[in-house]
Design an enzyme around this catalytic site. Structure first.
Site, PDB file in Angstrom:
ATOM      1  N   GLY A 109       1.737  -4.342  -2.459  1.00 62.29           N
ATOM      2  CA  GLY A 109       2.819  -5.240  -2.129  1.00 62.29           C
ATOM      3  C   GLY A 109       2.771  -6.662  -3.032  1.00 62.29           C
ATOM      4  O   GLY A 109       2.007  -6.380  -4.070  1.00 62.29           O
ATOM      5  N   GLU A 154       3.321  -0.303  -0.265  1.00 63.91           N
ATOM      6  CA  GLU A 154       2.157  -0.142   0.417  1.00 63.91           C
ATOM      7  C   GLU A 154       1.423  -1.441   0.456  1.00 63.91           C
ATOM      8  O   GLU A 154       0.448  -1.844  -0.179  1.00 63.91           O
ATOM      9  CB  GLU A 154       1.105   0.778  -0.373  1.00 63.91           C
ATOM     10  CG  GLU A 154       1.772   2.201  -0.186  1.00 63.91           C
ATOM     11  CD  GLU A 154       0.756   3.021  -1.304  1.00 63.91           C
ATOM     12  OE1 GLU A 154       0.200   2.709  -2.195  1.00 63.91           O
ATOM     13  OE2 GLU A 154       0.756   4.272  -1.112  1.00 63.91           O
ATOM     14  N   PRO A 155       2.243  -2.507   0.797  1.00 67.89           N
ATOM     15  CA  PRO A 155       1.444  -3.995   1.110  1.00 67.89           C
ATOM     16  C   PRO A 155       0.358  -3.842   1.968  1.00 67.89           C
ATOM     17  O   PRO A 155       0.337  -3.421   2.994  1.00 67.89           O
ATOM     18  CB  PRO A 155       2.666  -4.711   1.613  1.00 67.89           C
ATOM     19  CG  PRO A 155       3.501  -3.845   2.465  1.00 67.89           C
ATOM     20  CD  PRO A 155       3.275  -2.329   1.699  1.00 67.89           C
ATOM     21  N   GLY A 156      -0.615  -4.333   1.506  1.00 61.33           N
ATOM     22  CA  GLY A 156      -1.862  -4.945   2.246  1.00 61.33           C
ATOM     23  C   GLY A 156      -2.046  -6.394   2.388  1.00 61.33           C
ATOM     24  O   GLY A 156      -1.881  -6.942   3.342  1.00 61.33           O
ATOM     25  N   ARG A 157      -2.332  -6.868   1.200  1.00 59.58           N
ATOM     26  CA  ARG A 157      -2.558  -8.173   1.259  1.00 59.58           C
ATOM     27  C   ARG A 157      -1.592  -9.096   1.988  1.00 59.58           C
ATOM     28  O   ARG A 157      -1.933  -9.980   2.710  1.00 59.58           O
ATOM     29  CB  ARG A 157      -2.853  -8.928  -0.061  1.00 59.58           C
ATOM     30  CG  ARG A 157      -3.466 -10.005  -0.330  1.00 59.58           C
ATOM     31  CD  ARG A 157      -3.372 -10.291  -1.872  1.00 59.58           C
ATOM     32  NE  ARG A 157      -4.093  -9.430  -3.054  1.00 59.58           N
ATOM     33  CZ  ARG A 157      -5.249  -9.602  -3.151  1.00 59.58           C
ATOM     34  NH1 ARG A 157      -6.011 -10.223  -2.807  1.00 59.58           N
ATOM     35  NH2 ARG A 157      -5.601  -8.713  -4.138  1.00 59.58           N
ATOM     36  N   CYS A 206     -29.939 -14.578   0.049  1.00 56.59           N
ATOM     37  CA  CYS A 206     -30.860 -14.955  -1.176  1.00 56.59           C
ATOM     38  C   CYS A 206     -30.139 -14.402  -2.448  1.00 56.59           C
ATOM     39  O   CYS A 206     -30.420 -13.410  -3.049  1.00 56.59           O
ATOM     40  CB  CYS A 206     -31.968 -14.011  -0.767  1.00 56.59           C
ATOM     41  SG  CYS A 206     -32.918 -14.830   0.468  1.00 56.59           S
ATOM     42  N   GLU A 207     -29.197 -15.214  -2.888  1.00 53.07           N
ATOM     43  CA  GLU A 207     -28.284 -14.785  -4.113  1.00 53.07           C
ATOM     44  C   GLU A 207     -27.681 -16.098  -4.629  1.00 53.07           C
ATOM     45  O   GLU A 207     -26.910 -16.641  -3.746  1.00 53.07           O
ATOM     46  CB  GLU A 207     -27.440 -13.821  -3.740  1.00 53.07           C
ATOM     47  CG  GLU A 207     -26.398 -13.379  -4.816  1.00 53.07           C
ATOM     48  CD  GLU A 207     -26.544 -11.927  -5.125  1.00 53.07           C
ATOM     49  OE1 GLU A 207     -27.493 -11.161  -4.687  1.00 53.07           O
ATOM     50  OE2 GLU A 207     -26.059 -11.495  -6.099  1.00 53.07           O
ATOM     51  N   ARG A 265     -15.489 -12.455  -2.200  1.00 46.25           N
ATOM     52  CA  ARG A 265     -14.374 -12.442  -3.054  1.00 46.25           C
ATOM     53  C   ARG A 265     -14.454 -13.507  -4.228  1.00 46.25           C
ATOM     54  O   ARG A 265     -14.097 -13.301  -5.353  1.00 46.25           O
ATOM     55  CB  ARG A 265     -12.874 -12.584  -2.289  1.00 46.25           C
ATOM     56  CG  ARG A 265     -12.400 -11.340  -1.571  1.00 46.25           C
ATOM     57  CD  ARG A 265     -11.232 -11.287  -1.129  1.00 46.25           C
ATOM     58  NE  ARG A 265     -10.234 -11.180  -2.122  1.00 46.25           N
ATOM     59  CZ  ARG A 265      -9.486 -12.063  -2.653  1.00 46.25           C
ATOM     60  NH1 ARG A 265      -9.646 -13.207  -2.392  1.00 46.25           N
ATOM     61  NH2 ARG A 265      -8.731 -11.587  -3.750  1.00 46.25           N
ATOM     62  N   TYR A 285      -8.900  -8.290   2.780  1.00 44.20           N
ATOM     63  CA  TYR A 285     -10.323  -8.055   1.922  1.00 44.20           C
ATOM     64  C   TYR A 285     -11.259  -9.019   2.020  1.00 44.20           C
ATOM     65  O   TYR A 285     -12.195  -9.399   1.422  1.00 44.20           O
ATOM     66  CB  TYR A 285      -9.788  -8.022   0.493  1.00 44.20           C
ATOM     67  CG  TYR A 285      -8.653  -7.130   0.106  1.00 44.20           C
ATOM     68  CD1 TYR A 285      -8.859  -5.714   0.246  1.00 44.20           C
ATOM     69  CD2 TYR A 285      -7.302  -7.609  -0.354  1.00 44.20           C
ATOM     70  CE1 TYR A 285      -7.939  -4.803  -0.056  1.00 44.20           C
ATOM     71  CE2 TYR A 285      -6.373  -6.616  -0.536  1.00 44.20           C
ATOM     72  CZ  TYR A 285      -6.629  -5.208  -0.588  1.00 44.20           C
ATOM     73  OH  TYR A 285      -5.574  -4.252  -0.840  1.00 44.20           O
TER      74      TYR A 285
HETATM   75  N1  LLP Z   1      -1.748   0.812  -2.587  1.00 40.47           N
HETATM   76  C1  LLP Z   1      -2.768   1.102  -3.421  1.00 40.47           C
HETATM   77  C2  LLP Z   1      -2.876   2.437  -4.197  1.00 40.47           C
HETATM   78  C3  LLP Z   1      -3.777   0.196  -3.698  1.00 40.47           C
HETATM   79  O1  LLP Z   1      -4.827   0.612  -4.646  1.00 40.47           O
HETATM   80  C4  LLP Z   1      -3.646  -1.063  -3.246  1.00 40.47           C
HETATM   81  C5  LLP Z   1      -4.864  -1.941  -3.347  1.00 40.47           C
HETATM   82  C6  LLP Z   1      -2.838  -1.439  -2.415  1.00 40.47           C
HETATM   83  C7  LLP Z   1      -1.798  -0.405  -1.972  1.00 40.47           C
HETATM   84  C8  LLP Z   1      -2.546  -2.649  -1.529  1.00 40.47           C
HETATM   85  O2  LLP Z   1      -2.354  -3.738  -2.390  1.00 40.47           O
HETATM   86  P1  LLP Z   1      -2.189  -5.128  -1.946  1.00 40.47           P
HETATM   87  O3  LLP Z   1      -0.518  -5.318  -1.251  1.00 40.47           O
HETATM   88  O4  LLP Z   1      -3.068  -5.559  -1.176  1.00 40.47           O
HETATM   89  O5  LLP Z   1      -1.845  -6.117  -3.153  1.00 40.47           O
HETATM   90  N2  LLP Z   1     -10.454  -6.236  -3.002  1.00 40.47           N
HETATM   91  C9  LLP Z   1      -9.330  -6.756  -3.958  1.00 40.47           C
HETATM   92  C10 LLP Z   1      -8.289  -6.081  -3.713  1.00 40.47           C
HETATM   93  C11 LLP Z   1      -8.145  -4.775  -4.115  1.00 40.47           C
HETATM   94  C12 LLP Z   1      -6.696  -3.865  -4.155  1.00 40.47           C
HETATM   95  C13 LLP Z   1      -6.982  -2.321  -4.248  1.00 40.47           C
HETATM   96  N3  LLP Z   1      -5.891  -1.810  -3.949  1.00 40.47           N
HETATM   97  C14 LLP Z   1      -9.325  -8.135  -3.450  1.00 40.47           C
HETATM   98  O6  LLP Z   1      -9.934  -8.534  -2.747  1.00 40.47           O
HETATM   99  O7  LLP Z   1      -8.735  -8.918  -4.204  1.00 40.47           O
END
Ligand code: LLP
Length: 430
Positions: free
Chosen positions: A247, A289-292, A360-361, A329, A389
């Site tokens: 997303g 596929e929104p996550g963040r 410790c880093e 992050r 995340y």
């Molecule tokens: N679909 C696929 C195939 C993905 O690889 C990802 C994120 C998403 C959907 C979700 O994307 P979003 O809507 O969250 O932007 N750990 C990193 C982010 C890694 C994202 C990996 N893939 C961070 O903390 O910024």
């Protein structure tokens, strides 16, 4: 305020989802993850409504890598979203939450035979197939079943985003997917079409994360639909589903842009419809596929201040009782965050310090050079926009336990994940 759900009350304390976070810190202890349930639901509804309004057939699938725990899958199920899962761990968590897997999209660039068996046995709706080897494994493992396994093929359209390298995945040399440019995308399409136990539903691509406009979606959809048109011409294959991956971006600091997701999805839909017409394709079912952007601004982390170290002529440190173990992050990506001293929200910011964890880093930094009211031991630091995340990337480095997750809803709070105890930390040691 950086997010609508953050405020300041008469006591001069930060509030989140209308609740005094200092009270929550007292009640549940620190470090503590807070999640605003209504905000999660509103974010789901923004995508759901826009995709339903602007497409005839579309589904947002929550990328659960952003925050994966049982209560999340319950909420996502109630809001009618699909899910993107990337491991049997996420599949299992969804199952334990009673989430129906027919709209689950199983990702990963390296699914083991066990992963494939587990997902098929438990009725995962879709595999998002990364490569030819995976296709052979699914065909073989699904051989005994009558039902064909639905798949999308993950393709790399060869697009670079402006986001940082670690979340940039659509390039030809990415470890993810099969590239259109090299002919490997066509190869796996041909393979999938000839397999007996596989039903090719469509194509998937994901260009990058923390994306603030639709430019990359527009460019990638043109390439993906152009490829689909080519496959139609060569093999008579009509595309049923197209997933454009993750997303939109979120605001971590005031300088990040405000984004109108509804207007952007409208723009993507107009482009998809025009491009389908151009290539003489039916408009496929659209997946995002929104996550963040579902969970980030629904999260806040609270810490207690411990040591304050002033190194005259050099710099100052504010040490907190969490750090890179609950939020890696900044250490990984140099990510920016907005911080407050939650019990001194109206005080003047007169002290510049690195807010650091207790691992410790040296790189255990939550945020460098933050300007805050000078805190004292026991004050509460609130870090905003930590819903995505953070918990999902937390670790037990230095044998630090992961914090609890407390959900806030309608003036009430409840625990969704309990704090890891010392006994939890040794539970698997034999
Ligand atoms: N679909 C696929 C195939 C993905 O690889 C990802 C994120 C998403 C959907 C979700 O994307 P979003 O809507 O969250 O932007 N750990 C990193 C982010 C890694 C994202 C990996 N893939 C961070 O903390 O910024």
């Amino acid at each position: 305020m950086i997010c609508k759900n953050i405020g300041i009350n008469e006591a001069g304390h930060i509030t989140f989802a209308g609740q005094d976070v200092c009270e929550l810190a007292k009640k549940y202890g620190t470090p503590l993850y807070l999640m605003d349930e209504q905000r999660i639901r509103e974010n789901c509804r923004i995508y759901k409504k826009a995709m339903e309004n602007y497409f005839d057939n579309a589904l947002p699938a929550y990328a659960s890598k952003a925050a994966s725990f049982k209560r999340m899958y319950e909420i996502i199920g109630e809001e009618g979203l699909g899910v993107d899962v990337v491991s049997v761990g996420e599949i299992y968590t969804a199952m334990k939450a009673g989430y129906s897997l027919e709209n689950a999209y199983f990702h990963s660039n390296n699914k083991t035979d066990f992963d494939v068996e587990f997902a098929i046995e438990n009725g995962v709706g879709y595999f998002v197939v990364d490569n030819a080897e995976e296709l052979f494994a699914i065909e073989r493992i699904n051989g005994g079943n009558e039902k064909k396994q639905k798949v999308l093929l993950r393709l790399t359209p060869g697009i670079d985003t402006h986001t940082y390298e670690a979340v940039n995945t659509g390039k030809v040399d990415s470890k993810f997917g099969s590239a259109i440019e090299t002919g490997q995308a066509e190869e796996i399409t041909k393979l999938a079409l000839h397999m007996e136990h596989i039903e090719l539903m469509g194509f998937h691509c994901h260009i990058g994360s923390q994306v603030f406009d639709s430019d990359t979606f527009l460019r990638s959809s043109d390439i993906m639909l152009g490829f689909a048109a080519d496959m139609k011409k060569k093999y008579g294959y009509e595309l049923k589903e197209l997933s454009l991956g993750g997303g939109y971006g979120v605001r971590y600091v005031e300088s990040d842009p405000v984004i109108d997701i509804d207007a952007n999805i409208k723009q993507v839909s107009e482009c998809i419809k025009a491009t389908c017409a151009k290539y003489d394709l039916q408009v496929p079912k659209m997946i995002m596929e929104p996550g963040r952007s579902i969970v980030a601004d629904a999260g806040m982390t609270l810490y207690s201040v411990g040591t304050i170290k002033q190194i005259p002529g050099y710099k100052n440190y504010i040490s907190i009782d969490g750090g890179m173990t609950d939020n890696p992050r900044y250490a990984l990506y140099g990510s920016e965050y907005t911080l407050f001293v939650a019990n001194k929200a109206n005080d003047t910011a007169n002290f510049t310090a690195d807010v650091v964890g207790r691992c410790c880093e040296s790189d255990d930094i939550i945020q460098p050079a933050v300007n805050l009211p000078k805190p004292v031991r026991g004050d509460i630091i609130a870090v905003c926009t930590t819903g995505a995340y953070n918990y999902s990337m937390a670790s037990n480095y230095n044998r630090v336990g992961r914090p609890a997750i407390v959900m806030l809803n309608d003036g009430k709070s409840y625990q969704a994940v309990k704090r890891e105890s010392l006994d939890d930390l040794v539970a698997n040691d034999l």
